[in-house]
Design a protein around this motif. Structure first.
Motif, mmCIF file in Angstrom:
data_model
loop_
_atom_site.group_PDB
_atom_site.id
_atom_site.type_symbol
_atom_site.label_atom_id
_atom_site.label_comp_id
_atom_site.label_asym_id
_atom_site.label_seq_id
_atom_site.Cartn_x
_atom_site.Cartn_y
_atom_site.Cartn_z
ATOM 1 N N LYS A 308 1.227 -0.972 0.280
ATOM 2 C CA LYS A 308 -0.156 0.434 -0.255
ATOM 3 C C LYS A 308 0.648 0.609 -0.402
ATOM 4 O O LYS A 308 2.380 1.545 0.521
ATOM 5 N N LEU A 309 0.616 2.144 -0.919
ATOM 6 C CA LEU A 309 0.804 3.535 -0.624
ATOM 7 C C LEU A 309 -0.058 4.672 -0.056
ATOM 8 O O LEU A 309 -1.054 4.219 -0.911
ATOM 9 N N THR A 310 0.902 5.569 1.053
ATOM 10 C CA THR A 310 -0.177 6.289 1.534
ATOM 11 C C THR A 310 0.351 7.769 1.692
ATOM 12 O O THR A 310 1.311 7.787 1.510
ATOM 13 N N LEU A 330 2.474 21.111 5.210
ATOM 14 C CA LEU A 330 3.014 19.333 5.806
ATOM 15 C C LEU A 330 2.521 18.583 4.657
ATOM 16 O O LEU A 330 1.190 17.657 3.910
ATOM 17 N N TRP A 331 3.330 17.462 4.836
ATOM 18 C CA TRP A 331 3.103 16.329 4.037
ATOM 19 C C TRP A 331 4.243 15.238 4.742
ATOM 20 O O TRP A 331 4.651 15.041 5.304
ATOM 21 N N ARG A 332 3.584 13.849 4.049
ATOM 22 C CA ARG A 332 4.250 12.637 4.154
ATOM 23 C C ARG A 332 3.706 11.386 3.280
ATOM 24 O O ARG A 332 2.659 11.570 2.814
ATOM 25 N N LEU A 333 4.661 10.494 2.916
ATOM 26 C CA LEU A 333 4.379 9.958 1.772
ATOM 27 C C LEU A 333 5.064 8.375 3.293
ATOM 28 O O LEU A 333 6.217 8.045 3.103
ATOM 29 N N THR A 334 4.028 7.482 2.639
ATOM 30 C CA THR A 334 4.451 6.057 3.432
ATOM 31 C C THR A 334 4.335 4.721 2.529
ATOM 32 O O THR A 334 2.768 4.394 1.226
ATOM 33 N N ALA A 335 4.919 4.449 2.254
ATOM 34 C CA ALA A 335 4.762 2.366 1.600
ATOM 35 C C ALA A 335 5.161 1.254 2.767
ATOM 36 O O ALA A 335 6.290 1.454 2.979
ATOM 37 N N ALA A 336 4.159 0.859 2.645
ATOM 38 C CA ALA A 336 3.687 -0.362 3.677
ATOM 39 C C ALA A 336 3.681 -1.519 2.814
ATOM 40 O O ALA A 336 2.796 -1.773 1.879
ATOM 41 N N VAL A 337 4.480 -2.360 3.937
ATOM 42 C CA VAL A 337 4.273 -3.788 3.661
ATOM 43 C C VAL A 337 3.416 -4.696 4.061
ATOM 44 O O VAL A 337 3.844 -4.271 6.112
ATOM 45 N N THR A 338 2.330 -5.284 4.236
ATOM 46 C CA THR A 338 1.470 -5.623 5.273
ATOM 47 C C THR A 338 1.313 -7.268 5.171
ATOM 48 O O THR A 338 1.208 -7.010 3.732
ATOM 49 N N ALA A 339 1.813 -8.227 5.355
ATOM 50 C CA ALA A 339 1.550 -9.959 5.326
ATOM 51 C C ALA A 339 1.289 -10.296 6.663
ATOM 52 O O ALA A 339 2.208 -10.509 8.189
#
Length: 460
Positions: A308-310, A330-339
């Protein structure tokens, strides 16, 4: 978190790609397509009319079926369900698209400073958030495929309901015309019985015949008269049933051609087994199988990691004037890997449940195909045997008519009693009723055959 830690966790997540739930193989199919029907239908080249009820050549029947297909309550419910499942496709497919949210939260807070003096602060903030799941394994696409197949299955179900409604209305109308013909025959016979009763009474009064013959003629008249209200009641109930089927209130039904003018549509020659694919119930069973197969893929892939990209962006300030003119970005960029690491066997159990559901649908599909073969074979055989029976009925009626002619001449010339003629009249009347009933049954059997063949509807 160090780069080494991030790479280590990502490698562990990717390693889970081979840990998808196992799926049991589907059962082997046991359906065998017959090479031919048990009853011969002639050479190749037959076709099925789409609006097969029009081939009866009765405008009243055509209008009645058209009204039912437009206003029948069950059919309207089925079509509303189609619209419901069409909307569910969009709802399921939305998971494959980015999601964007806006959050505006101005806040006023009164709190204590370090020295115990209270103070009030204002915070003006607006935030935009966008998220997107990368469908690496096709799980979301499989869920959408399942929704599409389910929607198509509901369309096929609506076609099945339409076919059933059209066939039920056609059968009901043909049975109604058969009852009309029987009532007409019975009323005509009742007049003859009345004349015979009056004649027997006169002959008894003058001493030419016995009281037994007069009572027998009276009983025959009463027996025939008893059938008239019975037939009228059946006609009344049949009209009400047809009115309800067409979406109206109980009431009379318009008539068209007489029963004698109605001819069954020709049976398509040498019906191929592939023709049964026109049946909407078989199409629905096939599409249900497609849907559960896609759902099985989506369920199985729940153990695989999701990516997921947020992205979050917004503006904030402590003063309203500065918030509107010169806010702080303000800003924030998150790349998440969930398993999942451990879920107690939940996904595997869900996969096994969907696999069992798939097996049930396979068995249901096989049953639907066998039922289609049986209904079509029965329909062809019914028409063939009923026509054979009609030939024998014609011969029986001819014999009964000749018997009545001889009995009438013997009675008129004084060689036999009137009871002999009454018996011959009864036999001829039963043969005439049998002829009308056979004609009706042949017409209704034609409707049943067209229902069994799918009536021209095809899978979406």
């Amino acid at each position: 978190m160090t780069c080494r830690t991030v790479l280590t966790r990502l490698a562990a997540a990717l390693a889970l790609a081979g840990c998808a739930a196992t799926v049991a193989p589907p059962p082997a199919s046991t359906v065998q397509t017959p090479s031919a029907w048990r009853t011969a239908t002639g050479p190749h080249g037959g076709t099925v009319e789409k609006e097969w009820w029009t081939t009866f050549g009765d405008p009243a029947l055509t209008a009645l079926v058209a009204k039912a297909l437009e206003h029948n309550g069950d059919l309207r419910i089925a079509r509303a369900r189609v619209a419901q499942y069409r909307a569910q496709i969009d709802a399921t497919a939305a998971a494959q698209k980015p999601n964007v949210f806006v959050d505006s939260a101005p806040t006023r807070t009164r709190q204590l400073a370090y020295n115990g003096v209270p103070y009030v602060t204002n915070v003006y903030q607006a935030e935009f958030q966008a998220s997107y799941e990368i469908d690496v394994w096709g799980r979301l696409a499989a869920a959408t495929d399942a929704a599409v197949a389910t929607y198509q299955a509901e369309r096929a179900n609506a076609d099945a309901v339409a076919l059933s409604i059209a066939a039920t209305v056609a059968s009901g109308y043909l049975n109604l015309r058969g009852l009309d013909a029987q009532l007409e025959l019975t009323e005509a016979t009742l007049k003859l019985r009345e004349e015979s009763r009056d004649l027997a009474k006169k002959q008894f009064d003058v001493g030419y015949s016995s009281r037994l013959e007069w009572l027998q003629a009276q009983a025959e008249y009463q027996t025939t008269a008893e059938q008239v209200p019975q037939l009228k009641r059946s006609i009344f109930e049949q009209e009400n049933a047809l009115s309800i089927l067409t979406g109206g209130n109980p009431g009379p039904v318009a008539r068209g051609a007489e029963l004698a003018q109605l001819d069954p549509p020709p049976v398509p020659a040498d019906l191929p087994s592939e023709l049964l694919r026109r049946r909407p119930d078989i199409a629905r069973a096939e599409l249900n199988l497609v849907a559960v197969d896609a759902n099985l893929r989506a369920t199985r892939d729940q153990l695989l990691p999701s990516f997921k990209l947020t992205a979050v962006g917004g503006i904030q300030n402590l003063k309203l004037h500065d918030f509107l003119n010169a806010p702080t970005a303000l800003w924030r960029l998150t790349a998440a890997v969930t398993a999942p690491v451990y879920e107690g066997g939940r996904v595997q159990a869900q996969t096994d449940a969907v696999a069992a559901q798939r097996d049930q649908i396979i068995f249901a599909y096989e049953s639907a195909v066998r039922t289609a073969f049986s209904e079509t074979d029965n329909g062809i055989g019914a028409i063939f045997r009923l026509k054979e029976q009609a030939v024998q009925n014609d011969a029986r009626r001819a014999t009964a008519a000749e018997t009545l002619r001889i009995a009438h001449n013997r009675y008129r010339n004084g060689y036999a009693s009137y009871l002999e003629e009454l018996d011959a009249q009864r036999t001829l009347y039963n043969a005439d009723v049998g002829r009308l009933q056979l004609k009706t049954r042949i017409l209704v059997a034609s409707v049943d055959l067209y229902r069994a063949m799918g009536g021209g509807w095809t899978a979406p």
